[in-house]
Design a protein around this motif. Sequence first.
Motif, mmCIF file in Angstrom:
data_model
loop_
_atom_site.group_PDB
_atom_site.id
_atom_site.type_symbol
_atom_site.label_atom_id
_atom_site.label_comp_id
_atom_site.label_asym_id
_atom_site.label_seq_id
_atom_site.Cartn_x
_atom_site.Cartn_y
_atom_site.Cartn_z
ATOM 1 N N GLU A 104 0.827 -1.209 0.000
ATOM 2 C CA GLU A 104 0.000 0.000 0.000
ATOM 3 C C GLU A 104 0.860 1.257 0.000
ATOM 4 O O GLU A 104 0.553 2.228 -0.708
ATOM 5 N N ARG A 105 1.956 1.231 0.764
ATOM 6 C CA ARG A 105 2.832 2.402 0.814
ATOM 7 C C ARG A 105 3.488 2.657 -0.550
ATOM 8 O O ARG A 105 3.642 3.812 -0.964
ATOM 9 N N VAL A 106 3.864 1.581 -1.243
ATOM 10 C CA VAL A 106 4.462 1.729 -2.572
ATOM 11 C C VAL A 106 3.476 2.405 -3.524
ATOM 12 O O VAL A 106 3.813 3.363 -4.223
ATOM 13 N N LEU A 107 2.235 1.930 -3.538
ATOM 14 C CA LEU A 107 1.249 2.498 -4.464
ATOM 15 C C LEU A 107 0.865 3.919 -4.072
ATOM 16 O O LEU A 107 0.640 4.775 -4.942
ATOM 17 N N GLU A 108 0.782 4.191 -2.781
ATOM 18 C CA GLU A 108 0.470 5.552 -2.334
ATOM 19 C C GLU A 108 1.539 6.533 -2.800
ATOM 20 O O GLU A 108 1.232 7.635 -3.281
ATOM 21 N N LEU A 109 2.806 6.154 -2.673
ATOM 22 C CA LEU A 109 3.892 7.026 -3.117
ATOM 23 C C LEU A 109 3.846 7.212 -4.630
ATOM 24 O O LEU A 109 4.015 8.332 -5.127
ATOM 25 N N ALA A 110 3.610 6.144 -5.364
ATOM 26 C CA ALA A 110 3.534 6.240 -6.823
ATOM 27 C C ALA A 110 2.413 7.187 -7.248
ATOM 28 O O ALA A 110 2.599 8.033 -8.135
ATOM 29 N N ASN A 111 1.261 7.049 -6.611
ATOM 30 C CA ASN A 111 0.134 7.930 -6.952
ATOM 31 C C ASN A 111 0.464 9.384 -6.644
ATOM 32 O O ASN A 111 0.115 10.299 -7.407
ATOM 33 N N ARG A 112 1.127 9.598 -5.516
ATOM 34 C CA ARG A 112 1.484 10.962 -5.126
ATOM 35 C C ARG A 112 2.485 11.570 -6.100
ATOM 36 O O ARG A 112 2.432 12.770 -6.389
ATOM 37 N N LYS A 113 3.367 10.731 -6.625
ATOM 38 C CA LYS A 113 4.408 11.203 -7.548
ATOM 39 C C LYS A 113 3.948 11.210 -8.999
ATOM 40 O O LYS A 113 4.666 11.702 -9.875
#
Length: 366
Positions: A104-113
């Motif tokens: 979840e943290r990986v996807l959250e960061l990707a979405n934010r970036k």
Amino acid sequence: MEKIKVGIIGTGNISGIYFQNGKRFESMEVVACADLDVARAKAKAEEHGIRGYSVEEMLADPDVQMIINLTIPQAHASVCMQALEAGKHVYVEKPLAVTREEGERVLELANRKGLLVGSAPDTFLGGGIQTAIKLLDDGWIGTPIGATAFMLCGGHETWHPAPEFYYQKGGGPMFDMGPYYLTALVALLGPMTRVSGSTRISFPERTITSQPKFGQQVKVEVPTHVAGIMDFAAGPIGTLLTSFDVKGNTTLPRIEVYGSEGTLLVPDPNGFGGPVSIWRAGSREWSEIPLSHGKVENARGVGAADMARAIQTGRKHRANGDMALHVLEAMQGFHESSDQGKHYIMKSTCERPAPLSLGLADFGLD
């Protein structure tokens, strides 16, 4: 379109096929590689005529647009996060991470970036499973009712040179081989809403009988026999059995899908080709169906190439982070269901990936 420039992090055994196939896809070009063992990275780079880096040098190179992360499972999430923080799209070997929370943290960061994440396995893009998907979509077995999937073997300590990680966190038959089977089932039937499981550690210690670690003992930290049930949002109920505890060869199929008008036999999801057969209502025997799609040889990396095409065009890629997280959550859900003695309700969902078009070249993409 200009090819997406790709750097590979992790130059172990599996990297060979990515280097080989990276030269064949039209959407991407492998231009560099890196490893914690910089000498090994430089040796691989010289072998393939590319640049060899440390991980830090790779992430600092503005020419590299996308990372293929081939590190060990325990490092998947941290390396993905480093790549995303450096402004790179990232495609990672399976599993996406070793816990749902990390994924979840990986996807959250990707979405934010505003960056893309993709993940193996991409074997569902091979001719075998793509043919099975087309048969399902064309109604050859009617309405899907259920499915079964089996991955049974005796473990990896008899042949792998360093098998310890298969019995540590992020390992076990479910996390090692489950991604192939669950990804194939999602590609065939769509996302899951609920899973339940029963698990056990059959042998608390394993003895390595392969070289160079013959005779060493491995403490088993994860379940090695996992039986699960899956409820799919579209209605079918599936069962999945994965084990490192089975001696000898079994006679069970890899995947079968049951429909209102027949049964579909799906090939091994750890490969790209394989036979596809159907038993239709009123038949007296199985009928093998000619494959409708290409990519029957080892096309590993096609998921990364499909993601590179998505970067170029803006369309959704098929082996995407949402599906990888959904599969990761299901795998963890089987374990949690067994530990807690109740069903696990899925929190994530994903889209069933778009089928490949007919008539594509073996290394072509639409």
